[in-house]
Scaffold this motif. Structure first.
Motif, PDB file in Angstrom:
ATOM      1  N   GLY A 195       8.890   4.847  -4.761  1.00 17.40           N
ATOM      2  CA  GLY A 195       7.824   4.504  -5.701  1.00 17.40           C
ATOM      3  C   GLY A 195       6.918   5.693  -5.938  1.00 17.40           C
ATOM      4  O   GLY A 195       7.234   6.822  -5.592  1.00 17.40           O
ATOM      5  N   LYS A 196       5.769   5.396  -6.546  1.00 11.03           N
ATOM      6  CA  LYS A 196       4.814   6.442  -6.909  1.00 11.03           C
ATOM      7  C   LYS A 196       3.669   6.484  -5.907  1.00 11.03           C
ATOM      8  O   LYS A 196       3.141   5.452  -5.508  1.00 11.03           O
ATOM      9  CB  LYS A 196       4.269   6.170  -8.311  1.00 11.03           C
ATOM     10  CG  LYS A 196       3.409   7.274  -8.864  1.00 11.03           C
ATOM     11  CD  LYS A 196       3.049   6.978 -10.313  1.00 11.03           C
ATOM     12  CE  LYS A 196       2.302   8.128 -10.936  1.00 11.03           C
ATOM     13  NZ  LYS A 196       2.043   7.872 -12.370  1.00 11.03           N
ATOM     14  N   GLN A 197       3.295   7.690  -5.508  1.00 14.21           N
ATOM     15  CA  GLN A 197       2.125   7.923  -4.662  1.00 14.21           C
ATOM     16  C   GLN A 197       1.483   9.232  -5.090  1.00 14.21           C
ATOM     17  O   GLN A 197       1.966   9.876  -6.012  1.00 14.21           O
ATOM     18  CB  GLN A 197       2.483   7.929  -3.183  1.00 14.21           C
ATOM     19  CG  GLN A 197       3.656   8.776  -2.771  1.00 14.21           C
ATOM     20  CD  GLN A 197       4.875   7.918  -2.485  1.00 14.21           C
ATOM     21  OE1 GLN A 197       4.808   6.994  -1.722  1.00 14.21           O
ATOM     22  NE2 GLN A 197       5.972   8.225  -3.113  1.00 14.21           N
ATOM     23  N   TYR A 198       0.414   9.605  -4.425  1.00 13.24           N
ATOM     24  CA  TYR A 198      -0.327  10.805  -4.818  1.00 13.24           C
ATOM     25  C   TYR A 198      -0.552  11.715  -3.628  1.00 13.24           C
ATOM     26  O   TYR A 198      -0.903  11.264  -2.549  1.00 13.24           O
ATOM     27  CB  TYR A 198      -1.688  10.425  -5.424  1.00 13.24           C
ATOM     28  CG  TYR A 198      -1.557   9.714  -6.734  1.00 13.24           C
ATOM     29  CD1 TYR A 198      -1.542  10.424  -7.929  1.00 13.24           C
ATOM     30  CD2 TYR A 198      -1.428   8.333  -6.777  1.00 13.24           C
ATOM     31  CE1 TYR A 198      -1.408   9.771  -9.141  1.00 13.24           C
ATOM     32  CE2 TYR A 198      -1.288   7.679  -7.994  1.00 13.24           C
ATOM     33  CZ  TYR A 198      -1.281   8.401  -9.161  1.00 13.24           C
ATOM     34  OH  TYR A 198      -1.138   7.756 -10.363  1.00 13.24           O
ATOM     35  N   PRO A 247       0.666  13.437  -8.685  1.00 11.32           N
ATOM     36  CA  PRO A 247       1.567  12.286  -8.558  1.00 11.32           C
ATOM     37  C   PRO A 247       2.961  12.733  -8.103  1.00 11.32           C
ATOM     38  O   PRO A 247       3.465  13.770  -8.536  1.00 11.32           O
ATOM     39  CB  PRO A 247       1.607  11.696  -9.969  1.00 11.32           C
ATOM     40  CG  PRO A 247       1.161  12.785 -10.869  1.00 11.32           C
ATOM     41  CD  PRO A 247       0.313  13.719 -10.071  1.00 11.32           C
ATOM     42  N   ILE A 248       3.540  11.953  -7.214  1.00 15.95           N
ATOM     43  CA  ILE A 248       4.916  12.187  -6.765  1.00 15.95           C
ATOM     44  C   ILE A 248       5.601  10.831  -6.739  1.00 15.95           C
ATOM     45  O   ILE A 248       5.061   9.860  -6.216  1.00 15.95           O
ATOM     46  CB  ILE A 248       4.972  12.907  -5.396  1.00 15.95           C
ATOM     47  CG1 ILE A 248       6.415  13.146  -4.977  1.00 15.95           C
ATOM     48  CG2 ILE A 248       4.183  12.186  -4.335  1.00 15.95           C
ATOM     49  CD1 ILE A 248       6.575  14.064  -3.768  1.00 15.95           C
ATOM     50  N   GLU A 249       6.763  10.779  -7.354  1.00 18.51           N
ATOM     51  CA  GLU A 249       7.531   9.532  -7.400  1.00 18.51           C
ATOM     52  C   GLU A 249       8.920   9.804  -6.852  1.00 18.51           C
ATOM     53  O   GLU A 249       9.577  10.764  -7.272  1.00 18.51           O
ATOM     54  CB  GLU A 249       7.611   9.014  -8.825  1.00 18.51           C
ATOM     55  CG  GLU A 249       8.224   7.650  -8.916  1.00 18.51           C
ATOM     56  CD  GLU A 249       8.065   7.016 -10.284  1.00 18.51           C
ATOM     57  OE1 GLU A 249       8.662   5.941 -10.475  1.00 18.51           O
ATOM     58  OE2 GLU A 249       7.370   7.567 -11.150  1.00 18.51           O
ATOM     59  N   LYS A 283      12.759   7.997  -5.439  1.00 13.35           N
ATOM     60  CA  LYS A 283      13.631   6.824  -5.517  1.00 13.35           C
ATOM     61  C   LYS A 283      14.053   6.328  -4.145  1.00 13.35           C
ATOM     62  O   LYS A 283      14.422   5.178  -3.987  1.00 13.35           O
ATOM     63  CB  LYS A 283      14.846   7.129  -6.370  1.00 13.35           C
ATOM     64  CG  LYS A 283      14.484   7.310  -7.826  1.00 13.35           C
ATOM     65  CD  LYS A 283      15.698   7.333  -8.692  1.00 13.35           C
ATOM     66  CE  LYS A 283      15.244   7.423 -10.141  1.00 13.35           C
ATOM     67  NZ  LYS A 283      16.358   7.359 -11.056  1.00 13.35           N
ATOM     68  N   GLN A 322      11.869  17.319 -13.087  1.00 10.70           N
ATOM     69  CA  GLN A 322      12.361  16.053 -12.566  1.00 10.70           C
ATOM     70  C   GLN A 322      13.742  16.238 -11.962  1.00 10.70           C
ATOM     71  O   GLN A 322      14.546  17.006 -12.445  1.00 10.70           O
ATOM     72  CB  GLN A 322      12.443  15.014 -13.677  1.00 10.70           C
ATOM     73  CG  GLN A 322      11.116  14.718 -14.296  1.00 10.70           C
ATOM     74  CD  GLN A 322      11.239  13.607 -15.321  1.00 10.70           C
ATOM     75  OE1 GLN A 322      12.233  12.902 -15.376  1.00 10.70           O
ATOM     76  NE2 GLN A 322      10.221  13.444 -16.122  1.00 10.70           N
TER      77      GLN A 322
END
Length: 110
Positions: free
Chosen positions: A73-76, A42-44, A46, A21
């Motif tokens: 946000g979170k995406q894939y 998953p990739i998040e 800021k 992280q």
């Protein structure tokens, strides 16, 4: 540590599912792995940023590359069967905000 824009960023390790992280980006592990048709990572983030992912075969040959924009946000990241030549073991390398993470992917025959 500095990102590609030479901005200072903080690095922090997590014990949960072993993602590395940073203050600006969190990249998780491929789910599922091994996979048949598709795996997702998953990739998040800021803040909006671009990320690149590359897939290599066992010989180190580049099989697939893609650069995408991640909004906050979170995406894939979706790795589909058609991106790869055949069932086997591959290396996925994700680069985002000056940070790199590699994974072993296993695609199986159905």
């Amino acid at each position: 540590m500095y990102n590609a824009e030479q901005e200072e960023v903080n690095v922090r390790w997590s014990e949960h599912s072993n993602p590395l992280q940073k203050e600006d980006v969190v990249i998780g592990t491929p789910i599922p792995n091994p996979f048949f048709d598709m795996t997702m990572i998953p990739i998040e983030v800021k803040k909006a940023m671009t990320y690149t992912y590359r897939i290599f075969d066992l010989n180190g040959s580049l099989i697939y590359t893609n650069t995408e924009l991640a909004n906050p946000g979170k995406q894939y990241i979706k790795i589909k069967r058609q991106y790869l030549n055949q069932a086997g073991v591959y290396t996925l390398r994700v680069e985002a905000s000056g940070f790199n993470k590699s994974y072993k992917l296993v695609m199986m025959n159905q």
